[in-house]
Design a protein around this motif. Structure first.
Motif, PDB file in Angstrom:
ATOM      1  N   TRP A  90      14.178   2.126  -5.993  1.00 10.62           N
ATOM      2  CA  TRP A  90      14.696   2.707  -4.766  1.00 10.62           C
ATOM      3  C   TRP A  90      13.634   2.936  -3.702  1.00 10.62           C
ATOM      4  CZ3 TRP A  90      19.603   2.982  -3.326  1.00 10.62           C
ATOM      5  CH2 TRP A  90      20.585   2.837  -4.306  1.00 10.62           C
ATOM      6  N   THR A  91      12.381   3.146  -4.114  1.00 15.09           N
ATOM      7  CA  THR A  91      11.335   3.464  -3.136  1.00 15.09           C
ATOM      8  C   THR A  91      10.353   2.326  -2.929  1.00 15.09           C
ATOM      9  OG1 THR A  91       9.772   4.409  -4.735  1.00 15.09           O
ATOM     10  CG2 THR A  91      11.489   5.880  -3.858  1.00 15.09           C
ATOM     11  N   GLY A  92      10.334   1.359  -3.840  1.00 11.94           N
ATOM     12  CA  GLY A  92       9.415   0.235  -3.719  1.00 11.94           C
ATOM     13  C   GLY A  92       8.134   0.391  -4.502  1.00 11.94           C
ATOM     14  N   ALA A  93       7.918   1.541  -5.138  1.00 13.76           N
ATOM     15  CA  ALA A  93       6.694   1.776  -5.907  1.00 13.76           C
ATOM     16  C   ALA A  93       6.940   2.905  -6.892  1.00 13.76           C
ATOM     17  CB  ALA A  93       5.530   2.136  -4.978  1.00 13.76           C
ATOM     18  N   PRO A  94       6.189   2.933  -8.004  1.00 11.42           N
ATOM     19  CA  PRO A  94       6.324   4.047  -8.946  1.00 11.42           C
ATOM     20  C   PRO A  94       5.886   5.354  -8.285  1.00 11.42           C
ATOM     21  CG  PRO A  94       5.069   2.227  -9.902  1.00 11.42           C
ATOM     22  CD  PRO A  94       5.193   1.947  -8.441  1.00 11.42           C
ATOM     23  N   PRO A  95       6.150   6.484  -8.917  1.00  7.11           N
ATOM     24  CA  PRO A  95       5.693   7.757  -8.364  1.00  7.11           C
ATOM     25  C   PRO A  95       4.187   7.747  -8.124  1.00  7.11           C
ATOM     26  CG  PRO A  95       7.194   8.132 -10.184  1.00  7.11           C
ATOM     27  CD  PRO A  95       6.904   6.669 -10.172  1.00  7.11           C
ATOM     28  N   GLU A  96       3.747   8.368  -7.046  1.00 14.57           N
ATOM     29  CA  GLU A  96       2.346   8.349  -6.629  1.00 14.57           C
ATOM     30  C   GLU A  96       1.522   9.324  -7.478  1.00 14.57           C
ATOM     31  OE1 GLU A  96      -0.926   7.564  -5.556  1.00 14.57           O
ATOM     32  OE2 GLU A  96       0.544   6.485  -4.312  1.00 14.57           O
ATOM     33  N   PRO A  97       0.491   8.829  -8.202  1.00 12.69           N
ATOM     34  CA  PRO A  97      -0.303   9.710  -9.064  1.00 12.69           C
ATOM     35  C   PRO A  97      -1.370  10.512  -8.331  1.00 12.69           C
ATOM     36  CG  PRO A  97      -1.077   7.463  -9.276  1.00 12.69           C
ATOM     37  CD  PRO A  97       0.124   7.410  -8.365  1.00 12.69           C
ATOM     38  N   ASP A  98      -1.644  10.200  -7.070  1.00 12.34           N
ATOM     39  CA  ASP A  98      -2.709  10.886  -6.345  1.00 12.34           C
ATOM     40  C   ASP A  98      -2.482  12.393  -6.340  1.00 12.34           C
ATOM     41  OD1 ASP A  98      -3.784   8.451  -5.867  1.00 12.34           O
ATOM     42  OD2 ASP A  98      -3.474   8.443  -3.701  1.00 12.34           O
ATOM     43  N   GLY A  99      -3.592  13.125  -6.559  1.00 10.59           N
ATOM     44  CA  GLY A  99      -3.529  14.575  -6.558  1.00 10.59           C
ATOM     45  C   GLY A  99      -3.246  15.179  -7.910  1.00 10.59           C
ATOM     46  N   LEU A 100      -2.934  14.356  -8.901  1.00 10.77           N
ATOM     47  CA  LEU A 100      -2.681  14.847 -10.253  1.00 10.77           C
ATOM     48  C   LEU A 100      -3.850  14.458 -11.145  1.00 10.77           C
ATOM     49  CD1 LEU A 100       1.110  13.964 -10.619  1.00 10.77           C
ATOM     50  CD2 LEU A 100       0.076  16.113  -9.878  1.00 10.77           C
ATOM     51  N   SER A 101      -4.333  15.400 -11.913  1.00 14.18           N
ATOM     52  CA  SER A 101      -5.559  15.179 -12.678  1.00 14.18           C
ATOM     53  C   SER A 101      -5.322  14.444 -13.986  1.00 14.18           C
ATOM     54  CB  SER A 101      -6.234  16.528 -12.965  1.00 14.18           C
ATOM     55  OG  SER A 101      -5.369  17.382 -13.689  1.00 14.18           O
ATOM     56  N   THR A 102      -4.095  14.379 -14.458  1.00 16.16           N
ATOM     57  CA  THR A 102      -3.833  13.774 -15.755  1.00 16.16           C
ATOM     58  C   THR A 102      -3.585  12.280 -15.638  1.00 16.16           C
ATOM     59  OG1 THR A 102      -2.294  13.722 -17.621  1.00 16.16           O
ATOM     60  CG2 THR A 102      -1.406  14.445 -15.512  1.00 16.16           C
ATOM     61  N   GLY A 103      -4.076  11.533 -16.616  1.00 17.96           N
ATOM     62  CA  GLY A 103      -3.844  10.102 -16.660  1.00 17.96           C
ATOM     63  C   GLY A 103      -2.397   9.744 -16.952  1.00 17.96           C
ATOM     64  N   LEU A 104      -1.599  10.714 -17.409  1.00 17.63           N
ATOM     65  CA  LEU A 104      -0.193  10.461 -17.684  1.00 17.63           C
ATOM     66  C   LEU A 104       0.591  10.126 -16.420  1.00 17.63           C
ATOM     67  CD1 LEU A 104       0.561  13.356 -20.215  1.00 17.63           C
ATOM     68  CD2 LEU A 104       0.083  10.950 -20.745  1.00 17.63           C
ATOM     69  N   ALA A 105       0.001  10.415 -15.251  1.00 16.35           N
ATOM     70  CA  ALA A 105       0.703  10.142 -13.993  1.00 16.35           C
ATOM     71  C   ALA A 105       0.694   8.663 -13.636  1.00 16.35           C
ATOM     72  CB  ALA A 105       0.070  10.948 -12.856  1.00 16.35           C
ATOM     73  N   TYR A 106      -0.163   7.874 -14.261  1.00 16.68           N
ATOM     74  CA  TYR A 106      -0.247   6.452 -13.922  1.00 16.68           C
ATOM     75  C   TYR A 106       0.813   5.667 -14.691  1.00 16.68           C
ATOM     76  CZ  TYR A 106      -4.488   7.449 -11.403  1.00 16.68           C
ATOM     77  OH  TYR A 106      -5.389   7.943 -10.494  1.00 16.68           O
ATOM     78  N   THR A 107       1.497   4.770 -14.005  1.00 12.43           N
ATOM     79  CA  THR A 107       2.566   3.985 -14.613  1.00 12.43           C
ATOM     80  C   THR A 107       2.047   2.599 -14.945  1.00 12.43           C
ATOM     81  OG1 THR A 107       4.254   5.173 -13.357  1.00 12.43           O
ATOM     82  CG2 THR A 107       4.889   3.047 -14.290  1.00 12.43           C
ATOM     83  N   GLY A 108       2.042   2.282 -16.220  1.00  9.16           N
ATOM     84  CA  GLY A 108       1.620   0.960 -16.666  1.00  9.16           C
ATOM     85  C   GLY A 108       2.626   0.420 -17.660  1.00  9.16           C
ATOM     86  N   ALA A 109       2.233  -0.622 -18.376  1.00 10.38           N
ATOM     87  CA  ALA A 109       3.114  -1.242 -19.357  1.00 10.38           C
ATOM     88  C   ALA A 109       3.572  -0.210 -20.374  1.00 10.38           C
ATOM     89  CB  ALA A 109       2.389  -2.390 -20.054  1.00 10.38           C
ATOM     90  N   GLY A 110       4.868  -0.150 -20.592  1.00  8.51           N
ATOM     91  CA  GLY A 110       5.420   0.788 -21.559  1.00  8.51           C
ATOM     92  C   GLY A 110       5.758   2.147 -20.994  1.00  8.51           C
TER      93      GLY A 110
END
Length: 301
Positions: free
Chosen positions: A67-87
């Motif tokens: 709906w937005t053209g990109a996954p949720p933006e991880p900037d500003g969050l300290s955890t690596g869980l915010a990044y969207t990758g395979a799986g």
């Protein structure tokens, strides 16, 4: 011109297929209300004044990207869980309150109110947990499992509510619109500058939807008051829509989807008796190709 018409037809079919796919992932929750079963919340009713269509699953990162053209933006969050990758595409999306509200509007939907969310989760029988009256630590992604991360939406089959919604407890907490219901510690009044999340997350222990705080006589509703700009991987969303207006606005898109009738009849079977009064009112009996008639055929016994 013929080529342009064919392309337009394909685009319409593609839009209809996506629209039908999305409604297949919704639960029907009939209008109604109930009373919270404890004296401390006397007068604290919950429910919905309209029939609702409700996301059965928390919004996933792949839904956000669609709906937005990109996954949720991880900037500003300290955890690596915010990044969207395979799986991780099927992990829940995360957002601030304002981002969640804007996303729901993109879909022609909205966030549930606190009373509606509790109606979806607890239902007319005032269940203490979405799946029933007993706590079960193995049917929701809460701190008891010690995963300390999100999992794919809909993972916990036995944690479903009777209306078929998943992850109403755990995985990520879900933003709601405030509607005067008091949440959290001490049943304190809420202010306009605050909003709330409900349902808990992978970082919180399993707790009942409402009830007495451990070691205390005070009652609480399972929600947390937050400022609307708060973001975290543990804060997500589930969208709802007024069923009548949503179906009337979108059902025309399903006419030319090749297997629409079969799919809608199956969906009507899942929605069942609660959906029949609405469908009988809005379906056009004079139009055999009205997709709402196909839904109604499935909802009939």
């Amino acid at each position: 011109m013929a080529g342009a018409a064919a392309q337009a037809g394909c685009a319409a079919e593609e839009d209809g297929s996506r629209s039908l796919f999305e409604v297949e992932r919704m639960a029907f929750v009939a209008a109604g209300s109930a009373q919270l079963p404890f004296e401390a919340a006397a007068g604290a009713d919950y429910g919905s004044s309209v029939d609702l269509l409700v996301d059965r699953f928390e919004v996933a990162r792949e839904d956000w990207a669609h709906w937005t053209g990109a996954p949720p933006e991880p900037d500003g969050l300290s955890t690596g869980l915010a990044y969207t990758g395979a799986g991780r595409e099927t992990w829940p999306a995360f957002a601030s309150f304002h981002q969640a509200r804007e996303f729901a509007q993109l879909r022609g939907m909205r966030l549930p109110t606190a009373r509606e969310w509790l109606w979806i989760a607890a239902g007319p029988r005032a269940l203490e947990y979405p799946w029933g009256v007993l706590p079960q630590a193995s049917v929701a992604n809460t701190l008891e499992l010690d995963l300390r991360r999100p999992v794919a939406v809909g993972t916990f089959e036995q944690g479903r509510s009777p209306n078929g919604c998943y992850d109403l407890a755990g995985n990520v907490a879900e933003w709601v619109e405030l509607d005067g219901m008091t949440l959290g510690q001490g049943l304190m009044p809420l202010f306009d500058v605050e909003t709330a999340v409900m349902g808990g997350s992978y970082l919180s222990k399993l707790r009942p939807l409402f009830g007495r705080e451990p070691g205390s006589t005070r009652q609480r509703i399972a929600g947390e008051v937050l400022t609307p700009g708060t973001r975290g991987v543990e804060l997500g969303l589930r969208c709802v829509a007024d069923a009548e207006s949503f179906l009337l606005d979108t059902s025309g898109e399903w006419r030319d989807v090749p297997d629409a009738r079969e799919r809608l009849e199956r969906l009507g079977q899942r929605w069942g008796t609660p959906a029949r009064p609405l469908l009988e009112r809005i379906a056009d009996p004079s139009d055999p190709r009205d997709p709402l008639n196909w839904l109604l055929e499935g909802a009939r016994p």
